[in-house]
Design an enzyme around this catalytic site. Structure first.
Site, PDB file in Angstrom:
ATOM      1  N   THR A  78      34.939  24.491  42.331  1.00  0.00           N
ATOM      2  CA  THR A  78      35.438  23.163  41.963  1.00  0.00           C
ATOM      3  C   THR A  78      36.952  23.114  42.096  1.00  0.00           C
ATOM      4  OG1 THR A  78      35.466  23.833  39.634  1.00  0.00           O
ATOM      5  CG2 THR A  78      33.566  22.548  40.363  1.00  0.00           C
ATOM      6  N   ASN A  80      40.240  21.581  40.523  1.00  0.00           N
ATOM      7  CA  ASN A  80      40.634  21.029  39.218  1.00  0.00           C
ATOM      8  C   ASN A  80      41.898  20.185  39.339  1.00  0.00           C
ATOM      9  OD1 ASN A  80      38.894  23.315  38.722  1.00  0.00           O
ATOM     10  ND2 ASN A  80      39.407  23.092  36.571  1.00  0.00           N
ATOM     11  N   GLU A 130      36.697  18.114  37.261  1.00  0.00           N
ATOM     12  CA  GLU A 130      36.490  19.103  38.331  1.00  0.00           C
ATOM     13  C   GLU A 130      35.627  18.517  39.434  1.00  0.00           C
ATOM     14  OE1 GLU A 130      34.691  22.550  36.644  1.00  0.00           O
ATOM     15  OE2 GLU A 130      35.977  22.496  34.879  1.00  0.00           O
TER      16      GLU A 130
HETATM   17  C1  LIG Z   1      28.481  18.110  38.969  1.00  0.00           C
HETATM   18  C2  LIG Z   1      28.863  19.051  37.864  1.00  0.00           C
HETATM   19  C3  LIG Z   1      28.180  18.983  36.657  1.00  0.00           C
HETATM   20  C4  LIG Z   1      28.506  19.849  35.623  1.00  0.00           C
HETATM   21  N1  LIG Z   1      27.819  19.763  34.446  1.00  0.00           N
HETATM   22  C5  LIG Z   1      28.118  20.597  33.420  1.00  0.00           C
HETATM   23  C6  LIG Z   1      27.419  20.519  32.183  1.00  0.00           C
HETATM   24  O1  LIG Z   1      26.509  19.704  31.989  1.00  0.00           O
HETATM   25  N2  LIG Z   1      27.773  21.391  31.197  1.00  0.00           N
HETATM   26  C7  LIG Z   1      28.778  22.302  31.358  1.00  0.00           C
HETATM   27  O2  LIG Z   1      29.056  23.050  30.431  1.00  0.00           O
HETATM   28  N3  LIG Z   1      29.473  22.400  32.517  1.00  0.00           N
HETATM   29  C8  LIG Z   1      29.170  21.564  33.548  1.00  0.00           C
HETATM   30  N4  LIG Z   1      29.863  21.627  34.728  1.00  0.00           N
HETATM   31  C9  LIG Z   1      31.112  22.380  34.782  1.00  0.00           C
HETATM   32  C10 LIG Z   1      30.967  23.811  35.192  1.00  0.00           C
HETATM   33  O3  LIG Z   1      30.647  24.549  34.058  1.00  0.00           O
HETATM   34  C11 LIG Z   1      32.362  24.172  35.715  1.00  0.00           C
HETATM   35  O4  LIG Z   1      32.490  23.598  36.993  1.00  0.00           O
HETATM   36  C12 LIG Z   1      32.575  25.633  35.741  1.00  0.00           C
HETATM   37  O5  LIG Z   1      32.749  26.058  34.414  1.00  0.00           O
HETATM   38  C13 LIG Z   1      33.779  26.038  36.568  1.00  0.00           C
HETATM   39  O6  LIG Z   1      34.961  25.670  35.951  1.00  0.00           O
HETATM   40  P1  LIG Z   1      36.323  26.403  36.361  1.00  0.00           P
HETATM   41  O7  LIG Z   1      36.536  26.213  37.831  1.00  0.00           O
HETATM   42  O8  LIG Z   1      37.388  25.746  35.527  1.00  0.00           O
HETATM   43  O9  LIG Z   1      36.192  27.870  36.022  1.00  0.00           O
HETATM   44  C14 LIG Z   1      29.539  20.808  35.787  1.00  0.00           C
HETATM   45  C15 LIG Z   1      30.221  20.871  37.029  1.00  0.00           C
HETATM   46  C16 LIG Z   1      29.895  20.018  38.054  1.00  0.00           C
HETATM   47  C17 LIG Z   1      30.627  20.107  39.358  1.00  0.00           C
END
Ligand SMILES: Cc1cc2nc3c(=O)[nH]c(=O)nc-3n(C[C@H](O)[C@H](O)[C@H](O)COP(=O)(O)O)c2cc1C
Length: 203
Positions: A78, A80, A130
């Site tokens: 992702t 940010n 993200e």
């Molecule tokens: C489409 C999408 C849906 C997401 N849904 C959730 C969710 O329901 N619950 C959650 O804890 N994280 C969710 N995430 C976030 C992910 O946990 C997050 O992208 C991951 O922790 C990576 O974050 P970082 O790049 O800051 O480490 C989602 C991410 C995306 C792209």
């Protein structure tokens, strides 16, 4: 370049007017969905519905480092936004998964899914925004400018019993996003002038 730049509703609406892009019809009724998930009061649901009816929203800014879990743990990298951009989005924008269009440094526009919220699975302390682009860039995007058009809402964010369940949910979001963005009214937003315009700072 300013780190955080965001352009919201007003620009989106004028872009839509100039392109005669019709208003978006949402794939599900968030009012009903939120009632079921969170037992919110009627007035809360009305606010959420009103907020979602403001879509599409356009926003942009520099790509910064997150926790790095997206690519390492989830296999779903992702991009940010910095805190300034996150804070400039309406606080009333419901947390959850969204879909839309995105580009990097005014390049080709790709489908994307977006997470807005606190990532309850990881218990983050800051709200984050993200973007996972449905395109393989094969390189670091840090420092480049990401522009997004948030087109529609998919589901509320939630915690999961396992990493596998979180990954499966996001994979489901991606499949829904792909199909929804092929619909004619949503596909048109890929051509929004915003994606090729110079960004102007909100400051
Ligand atoms: C489409 C999408 C849906 C997401 N849904 C959730 C969710 O329901 N619950 C959650 O804890 N994280 C969710 N995430 C976030 C992910 O946990 C997050 O992208 C991951 O922790 C990576 O974050 P970082 O790049 O800051 O480490 C989602 C991410 C995306 C792209």
């Amino acid at each position: 370049m300013e780190r955080g730049i965001v352009i919201l509703g007003k620009l989106a609406r004028s872009a839509l007017r100039s392109q005669r892009i019709p208003q978006i019809n949402h794939p599900l009724a968030p009012e009903i969905h939120f009632k079921r998930q969170h037992s919110r009061s009627g007035s809360d649901c009305k606010e959420i519905w009103e907020m979602l009816s403001q879509l599409p929203l356009f926003a942009g800014g520099e790509i910064v480092r997150g926790f790095g879990r997206g690519s390492k743990e989830l296999g779903i990298p992702t991009a940010n936004f910095p805190l300034e951009v996150v804070k400039s989005l309406p606080e009333s924008l419901p947390t959850g998964a969204y879909y839309g269009w995105a580009n990097v440094d005014n390049g080709p526009v790709h489908k994307m899914v977006l997470s807005v919220g606190w990532n309850p699975f990881y218990n983050n302390k800051e709200r984050s925004v993200e973007t996972h682009m449905l395109h393989d860039f094969n390189c670091d995007l840090y420092g480049q400018t990401l522009k997004i058009c948030i087109v529609g809402y998919l589901r509320p964010e939630r915690s999961f019993d396992s990493l596998e369940s979180l990954i499966a949910a996001i994979r489901g979001d991606i499949e829904q996003a792909k199909a929804s963005l092929d619909e004619a009214d949503k596909a048109k937003l890929k051509e929004a002038p915003y994606f090729t315009e110079k960004l102007c700072s909100s400051k």
